[in-house]
Motif scaffolding. Structure first.
Motif, PDB file in Angstrom:
ATOM      1  N   ASP A  81      16.640 -53.900  53.702  1.00 30.80           N
ATOM      2  CA  ASP A  81      17.062 -53.839  52.408  1.00 30.80           C
ATOM      3  C   ASP A  81      16.200 -53.404  51.065  1.00 30.80           C
ATOM      4  O   ASP A  81      16.949 -54.051  49.978  1.00 30.80           O
ATOM      5  N   ASP A  82      15.055 -53.015  50.972  1.00 27.87           N
ATOM      6  CA  ASP A  82      14.259 -52.222  50.031  1.00 27.87           C
ATOM      7  C   ASP A  82      15.265 -51.629  49.265  1.00 27.87           C
ATOM      8  O   ASP A  82      14.590 -51.421  47.722  1.00 27.87           O
ATOM      9  N   LEU A  83      15.807 -50.552  49.228  1.00 23.34           N
ATOM     10  CA  LEU A  83      16.532 -49.577  48.586  1.00 23.34           C
ATOM     11  C   LEU A  83      18.225 -50.035  48.405  1.00 23.34           C
ATOM     12  O   LEU A  83      19.072 -49.467  47.324  1.00 23.34           O
ATOM     13  N   ARG A  84      18.898 -51.298  49.039  1.00 27.89           N
ATOM     14  CA  ARG A  84      19.683 -51.585  48.505  1.00 27.89           C
ATOM     15  C   ARG A  84      20.024 -52.329  47.061  1.00 27.89           C
ATOM     16  O   ARG A  84      19.589 -53.476  46.753  1.00 27.89           O
ATOM     17  N   ILE A  85      20.793 -52.210  46.605  1.00 23.89           N
ATOM     18  CA  ILE A  85      21.471 -52.510  45.196  1.00 23.89           C
ATOM     19  C   ILE A  85      21.958 -53.918  45.615  1.00 23.89           C
ATOM     20  O   ILE A  85      23.046 -53.701  46.085  1.00 23.89           O
ATOM     21  N   SER A  86      21.174 -54.975  44.291  1.00 20.82           N
ATOM     22  CA  SER A  86      21.883 -56.167  45.030  1.00 20.82           C
ATOM     23  C   SER A  86      23.013 -56.728  43.836  1.00 20.82           C
ATOM     24  O   SER A  86      23.722 -57.888  44.218  1.00 20.82           O
ATOM     25  N   ARG A  87      23.706 -55.855  42.414  1.00 17.69           N
ATOM     26  CA  ARG A  87      24.387 -56.520  42.021  1.00 17.69           C
ATOM     27  C   ARG A  87      25.834 -56.222  42.649  1.00 17.69           C
ATOM     28  O   ARG A  87      25.849 -55.227  43.704  1.00 17.69           O
ATOM     29  N   PRO A  88      26.361 -57.092  42.505  1.00 13.29           N
ATOM     30  CA  PRO A  88      27.931 -57.482  43.386  1.00 13.29           C
ATOM     31  C   PRO A  88      28.590 -56.227  42.618  1.00 13.29           C
ATOM     32  O   PRO A  88      29.880 -56.569  43.293  1.00 13.29           O
ATOM     33  N   GLU A  89      28.584 -55.788  41.404  1.00 16.50           N
ATOM     34  CA  GLU A  89      29.910 -55.327  40.492  1.00 16.50           C
ATOM     35  C   GLU A  89      30.532 -54.829  41.920  1.00 16.50           C
ATOM     36  O   GLU A  89      29.355 -53.116  42.597  1.00 16.50           O
ATOM     37  N   GLN A  90      31.381 -53.726  41.826  1.00 15.18           N
ATOM     38  CA  GLN A  90      31.911 -52.957  42.664  1.00 15.18           C
ATOM     39  C   GLN A  90      31.012 -51.258  42.955  1.00 15.18           C
ATOM     40  O   GLN A  90      31.097 -50.787  43.719  1.00 15.18           O
ATOM     41  N   ALA A  91      31.688 -50.883  41.908  1.00 17.64           N
ATOM     42  CA  ALA A  91      30.232 -49.213  41.269  1.00 17.64           C
ATOM     43  C   ALA A  91      29.185 -49.392  42.336  1.00 17.64           C
ATOM     44  O   ALA A  91      28.784 -48.570  42.723  1.00 17.64           O
ATOM     45  N   PHE A  92      27.984 -50.543  42.177  1.00 17.22           N
ATOM     46  CA  PHE A  92      26.705 -50.678  42.254  1.00 17.22           C
ATOM     47  C   PHE A  92      27.208 -51.149  43.990  1.00 17.22           C
ATOM     48  O   PHE A  92      26.192 -49.780  45.217  1.00 17.22           O
ATOM     49  N   GLN A  93      27.817 -51.601  44.656  1.00 19.55           N
ATOM     50  CA  GLN A  93      28.155 -51.717  45.828  1.00 19.55           C
ATOM     51  C   GLN A  93      28.430 -50.090  46.936  1.00 19.55           C
ATOM     52  O   GLN A  93      28.249 -49.965  47.571  1.00 19.55           O
ATOM     53  N   GLU A  94      29.821 -49.862  45.488  1.00 24.62           N
ATOM     54  CA  GLU A  94      29.848 -48.442  46.412  1.00 24.62           C
ATOM     55  C   GLU A  94      28.939 -47.512  46.749  1.00 24.62           C
ATOM     56  O   GLU A  94      29.234 -46.728  47.679  1.00 24.62           O
ATOM     57  N   LEU A  95      27.453 -47.681  45.347  1.00 19.11           N
ATOM     58  CA  LEU A  95      26.806 -46.866  45.556  1.00 19.11           C
ATOM     59  C   LEU A  95      26.261 -46.553  47.002  1.00 19.11           C
ATOM     60  O   LEU A  95      25.985 -45.780  47.385  1.00 19.11           O
ATOM     61  N   ASN A  96      26.046 -47.803  46.932  1.00 16.38           N
ATOM     62  CA  ASN A  96      24.900 -49.071  48.658  1.00 16.38           C
ATOM     63  C   ASN A  96      25.713 -47.773  49.506  1.00 16.38           C
ATOM     64  O   ASN A  96      24.840 -47.157  50.735  1.00 16.38           O
ATOM     65  N   LEU A  97      27.138 -48.224  49.570  1.00 16.25           N
ATOM     66  CA  LEU A  97      27.693 -47.546  50.697  1.00 16.25           C
ATOM     67  C   LEU A  97      28.058 -45.890  50.521  1.00 16.25           C
ATOM     68  O   LEU A  97      27.699 -45.399  51.786  1.00 16.25           O
ATOM     69  N   ARG A  98      27.896 -45.442  49.873  1.00 14.65           N
ATOM     70  CA  ARG A  98      27.902 -43.499  50.123  1.00 14.65           C
ATOM     71  C   ARG A  98      26.568 -43.132  50.252  1.00 14.65           C
ATOM     72  O   ARG A  98      26.413 -42.407  50.496  1.00 14.65           O
ATOM     73  N   ALA A  99      25.898 -44.004  49.508  1.00 10.95           N
ATOM     74  CA  ALA A  99      24.719 -43.829  49.861  1.00 10.95           C
ATOM     75  C   ALA A  99      23.976 -43.443  51.173  1.00 10.95           C
ATOM     76  O   ALA A  99      23.621 -42.511  52.367  1.00 10.95           O
ATOM     77  N   GLN A 100      24.078 -45.017  52.044  1.00 11.69           N
ATOM     78  CA  GLN A 100      24.485 -45.232  53.333  1.00 11.69           C
ATOM     79  C   GLN A 100      24.770 -44.427  54.347  1.00 11.69           C
ATOM     80  O   GLN A 100      24.973 -43.814  56.000  1.00 11.69           O
ATOM     81  N   LYS A 101      26.277 -43.839  53.621  1.00 11.17           N
ATOM     82  CA  LYS A 101      27.166 -42.871  54.344  1.00 11.17           C
ATOM     83  C   LYS A 101      26.545 -41.294  54.489  1.00 11.17           C
ATOM     84  O   LYS A 101      26.463 -40.436  56.220  1.00 11.17           O
ATOM     85  N   LEU A 102      25.632 -40.737  53.072  1.00 14.49           N
ATOM     86  CA  LEU A 102      25.316 -39.486  53.677  1.00 14.49           C
ATOM     87  C   LEU A 102      24.541 -39.150  54.451  1.00 14.49           C
ATOM     88  O   LEU A 102      23.889 -38.861  55.106  1.00 14.49           O
ATOM     89  N   LYS A 103      23.169 -40.126  54.506  1.00 14.67           N
ATOM     90  CA  LYS A 103      22.253 -40.291  55.174  1.00 14.67           C
ATOM     91  C   LYS A 103      22.039 -40.423  56.417  1.00 14.67           C
ATOM     92  O   LYS A 103      21.789 -39.967  57.146  1.00 14.67           O
ATOM     93  N   ARG A 104      23.328 -40.872  56.781  1.00 19.24           N
ATOM     94  CA  ARG A 104      23.943 -41.232  58.121  1.00 19.24           C
ATOM     95  C   ARG A 104      24.448 -40.174  58.712  1.00 19.24           C
ATOM     96  O   ARG A 104      23.855 -39.541  59.479  1.00 19.24           O
ATOM     97  N   ILE A 105      25.184 -39.138  57.817  1.00 21.73           N
ATOM     98  CA  ILE A 105      25.539 -38.189  58.048  1.00 21.73           C
ATOM     99  C   ILE A 105      24.365 -36.707  58.469  1.00 21.73           C
ATOM    100  O   ILE A 105      24.228 -35.737  59.750  1.00 21.73           O
ATOM    101  N   LEU A 106      23.654 -36.847  57.180  1.00 21.08           N
ATOM    102  CA  LEU A 106      22.230 -36.136  57.621  1.00 21.08           C
ATOM    103  C   LEU A 106      21.414 -36.090  59.159  1.00 21.08           C
ATOM    104  O   LEU A 106      20.598 -35.135  58.959  1.00 21.08           O
ATOM    105  N   SER A 107      21.184 -37.649  59.355  1.00 21.59           N
ATOM    106  CA  SER A 107      20.306 -37.467  60.261  1.00 21.59           C
ATOM    107  C   SER A 107      21.132 -37.554  61.694  1.00 21.59           C
ATOM    108  O   SER A 107      20.200 -37.569  62.937  1.00 21.59           O
ATOM    109  N   ARG A 108      22.760 -37.320  61.443  1.00 17.01           N
ATOM    110  CA  ARG A 108      23.368 -36.383  62.504  1.00 17.01           C
ATOM    111  C   ARG A 108      22.853 -34.614  62.990  1.00 17.01           C
ATOM    112  O   ARG A 108      22.724 -34.218  64.171  1.00 17.01           O
TER     113      ARG A 108
END
Length: 208
Positions: free
Chosen positions: A84-111
């Motif tokens: 949770d250290d890097l997870r953005i807490s603001r609830p607006e969709q734009a911020f939560q979408e950034l959380n999602l897209r960042a995590q998705k990219l990092k997971r793909i890179l880890s493969r």
């Protein structure tokens, strides 16, 4: 290994290795985890790279130094990192979408370490990475529109430019890989891209 690579691994060790361990400790002893987190953070601020030196010291004590590739290990671990250290807490969709897209990219890179020796799989992964980078940049642009102060917008624009620069570097590294098959260069470049993604998240948390 270059000095720049060492600096990269040093900046990644606390959020990628130490942070997730402390989050697991929180489930058993919140007080101890909080004390350790505060201590690591304070020491890291005063002596950047302390966490990296700490991990290297543990490997040395365990007789594992030289047997574990930190570059590859950090890349693999980032795919498992749900801190949770890097997870953005603001609830607006734009911020939560950034959380999602960042995590998705990092997971793909880890493969990458598991797929780089399989040309067909790796080419598919490269396509996924390119798409994930585009979606992440779109998400960053949306977040910029939600940040009021011009100065803060500029800070995030700077982080975005750095991310784009490392994305291009990653693309160039891939081209060289298909000529020379130097997989470690791809791992290093992927780690830089992970780190830039994390720095975008940190910047958003700081300015939003």
């Amino acid at each position: 290994m270059t000095m720049g690579d060492e600096d990269l691994f040093a900046s990644m060790t606390l959020p990628v290795v130490i942070g997730p361990i402390l989050e697991k400790l929180e489930q058993k002893d919140m007080g101890a985890a909080k004390t350790l987190r505060t201590a690591f953070s304070k020491v890291e601020q005063t002596y950047p790279g302390f966490a990296y030196d700490f991990v290297k010291g543990l490997l040395l004590k365990a007789g594992l130094q030289g047997q574990i590739d930190m570059c590859e290990s950090l890349l693999r671990l980032e795919g498992l990192n749900e801190s949770d250290d890097l997870r953005i807490s603001r609830p607006e969709q734009a911020f939560q979408e950034l959380n999602l897209r960042a995590q998705k990219l990092k997971r793909i890179l880890s493969r990458i370490p598991d797929q780089i020796t399989n040309r067909r799989e790796f080419l598919e992964t490269i396509k996924e990475i390119a798409s994930a980078i585009k979606y992440l940049l779109d998400a960053v642009n949306n977040v910029i529109n939600h940040i009021p102060l011009h100065e803060n917008k500029q800070k995030l624009e700077h982080r975005k430019r750095e991310f784009v620069r490392h994305s291009k570097r990653f693309s160039d590294t891939l081209k060289e890989f298909f000529k020379k098959s130097q997989s470690r260069d791809v791992f290093v470049s992927a780690n830089y891209l992970v780190n830039q993604t994390n720095m975008i998240l940190k910047e958003v948390k700081n300015v939003s």
